[in-house]
Scaffold this active site. Structure first.
Site, PDB file in Angstrom:
ATOM      1  N   TYR A  41       0.839  -1.205   0.000  1.00  0.00           N
ATOM      2  CA  TYR A  41       0.000   0.000   0.000  1.00  0.00           C
ATOM      3  C   TYR A  41       0.874   1.255   0.000  1.00  0.00           C
ATOM      4  O   TYR A  41       0.653   2.180  -0.782  1.00  0.00           O
ATOM      5  CB  TYR A  41      -0.924   0.004   1.224  1.00  0.00           C
ATOM      6  CG  TYR A  41      -1.679   1.295   1.389  1.00  0.00           C
ATOM      7  CD1 TYR A  41      -2.721   1.624   0.522  1.00  0.00           C
ATOM      8  CD2 TYR A  41      -1.327   2.211   2.389  1.00  0.00           C
ATOM      9  CE1 TYR A  41      -3.395   2.827   0.650  1.00  0.00           C
ATOM     10  CE2 TYR A  41      -2.008   3.408   2.521  1.00  0.00           C
ATOM     11  CZ  TYR A  41      -3.035   3.708   1.646  1.00  0.00           C
ATOM     12  OH  TYR A  41      -3.692   4.908   1.773  1.00  0.00           O
ATOM     13  N   GLU A  82     -11.455   6.441   4.605  1.00  0.00           N
ATOM     14  CA  GLU A  82     -10.820   7.339   5.570  1.00  0.00           C
ATOM     15  C   GLU A  82     -11.818   7.713   6.667  1.00  0.00           C
ATOM     16  O   GLU A  82     -11.457   7.804   7.840  1.00  0.00           O
ATOM     17  CB  GLU A  82     -10.285   8.595   4.883  1.00  0.00           C
ATOM     18  CG  GLU A  82      -9.075   8.368   3.989  1.00  0.00           C
ATOM     19  CD  GLU A  82      -7.783   8.114   4.754  1.00  0.00           C
ATOM     20  OE1 GLU A  82      -7.794   8.144   6.006  1.00  0.00           O
ATOM     21  OE2 GLU A  82      -6.758   7.867   4.100  1.00  0.00           O
ATOM     22  N   TRP A 128      -5.357   3.146  10.111  1.00  0.00           N
ATOM     23  CA  TRP A 128      -5.546   2.848   8.701  1.00  0.00           C
ATOM     24  C   TRP A 128      -5.219   1.391   8.410  1.00  0.00           C
ATOM     25  O   TRP A 128      -5.824   0.755   7.539  1.00  0.00           O
ATOM     26  CB  TRP A 128      -4.694   3.773   7.829  1.00  0.00           C
ATOM     27  CG  TRP A 128      -4.842   3.465   6.373  1.00  0.00           C
ATOM     28  CD1 TRP A 128      -3.913   2.918   5.542  1.00  0.00           C
ATOM     29  CD2 TRP A 128      -6.023   3.656   5.570  1.00  0.00           C
ATOM     30  NE1 TRP A 128      -4.426   2.765   4.280  1.00  0.00           N
ATOM     31  CE2 TRP A 128      -5.720   3.206   4.270  1.00  0.00           C
ATOM     32  CE3 TRP A 128      -7.288   4.169   5.832  1.00  0.00           C
ATOM     33  CZ2 TRP A 128      -6.648   3.259   3.237  1.00  0.00           C
ATOM     34  CZ3 TRP A 128      -8.215   4.220   4.803  1.00  0.00           C
ATOM     35  CH2 TRP A 128      -7.889   3.764   3.518  1.00  0.00           C
TER      36      TRP A 128
END
Length: 201
Positions: free
Chosen positions: A32, A54, A62
């Protein structure tokens, strides 16, 4: 206030590349960081997905959301706003029983609300990406941070985007969430100077 939450930092013993300090040793997280985070994203639907994820992250890390991303995509019909706006009470209850996502009623309902706003923005501005990228005049803001502790949680730019999206009716778009979104979508390049991703930037 929502705080950006970074995972515990561990060293990836099989890779000599230097990365931003928030990356852990999970190959999913490494990929990522290396392939997505901070790279300019200009696709309407992908930006909508990222913004919704988000918002789902609020109060969490996250990393937690990333591990559930495929489950989120399946649960929310690939984050297709045209489908999401049709969700009724039965669909909301179904989502709240899904262990693969964050089962928070306000967040789930926020995605539905935000899908409606998304469609309004596309109709008014011609595209979601065009609208969001206008806050940085279409060009990524490239910062020069040496350490992760120098990276801000929000900026005047994220304040402005947050205020505008809230005015349009979006939920879970506070300035800290928006700054994380701007970083992830490449509107802001916050890879630290020692990170290999800065090569060629």
């Amino acid at each position: 206030m929502f705080e950006r939450s970074w995972p515990d930092v561990t060293v990836n013993p099989t890779d000599a590349l230097t990365r931003c300090a928030w990356v852990n040793a999970d190959p999913l997280y490494i990929a990522y960081h290396d392939e997505e985070w901070g790279r300019p994203l200009r696709d309407d639907r992908k930006l909508f997905e990222l913004l919704m994820l988000e918002g789902m992250q609020a109060g969490l890390s996250w990393y937690t959301i990333l591990k559930k991303r495929e489950s989120f995509r399946e649960a929310f019909d690939g984050f297709d706003p045209m489908k999401i706006v049709e969700y009724g009470p039965d669909k909301v209850e179904e989502l709240l029983q899904n262990p693969g996502i964050i089962r928070n009623r306000l967040k789930v309902q926020g995605v539905i609300t935000n899908a409606r706003v998304y469609l309004d923005i596309v109709k008014e501005h011609g595209g979601f990406a065009d609208y969001l990228w206008s806050f940085v005049d279409g060009t990524p803001v490239v910062n020069q941070w040496e350490r992760i502790d120098q990276v801000p949680a929000s900026t005047p730019l994220s304040d402005a985007m947050s205020k505008a999206l809230k005015k349009k009716g979006m939920k879970f778009v506070g300035t800290t969430i928006i700054y994380a979104f701007m970083q992830a979508s490449g509107m802001v390049n916050d890879h630290t100077l020692n990170c290999f991703c800065r090569s060629g930037n």
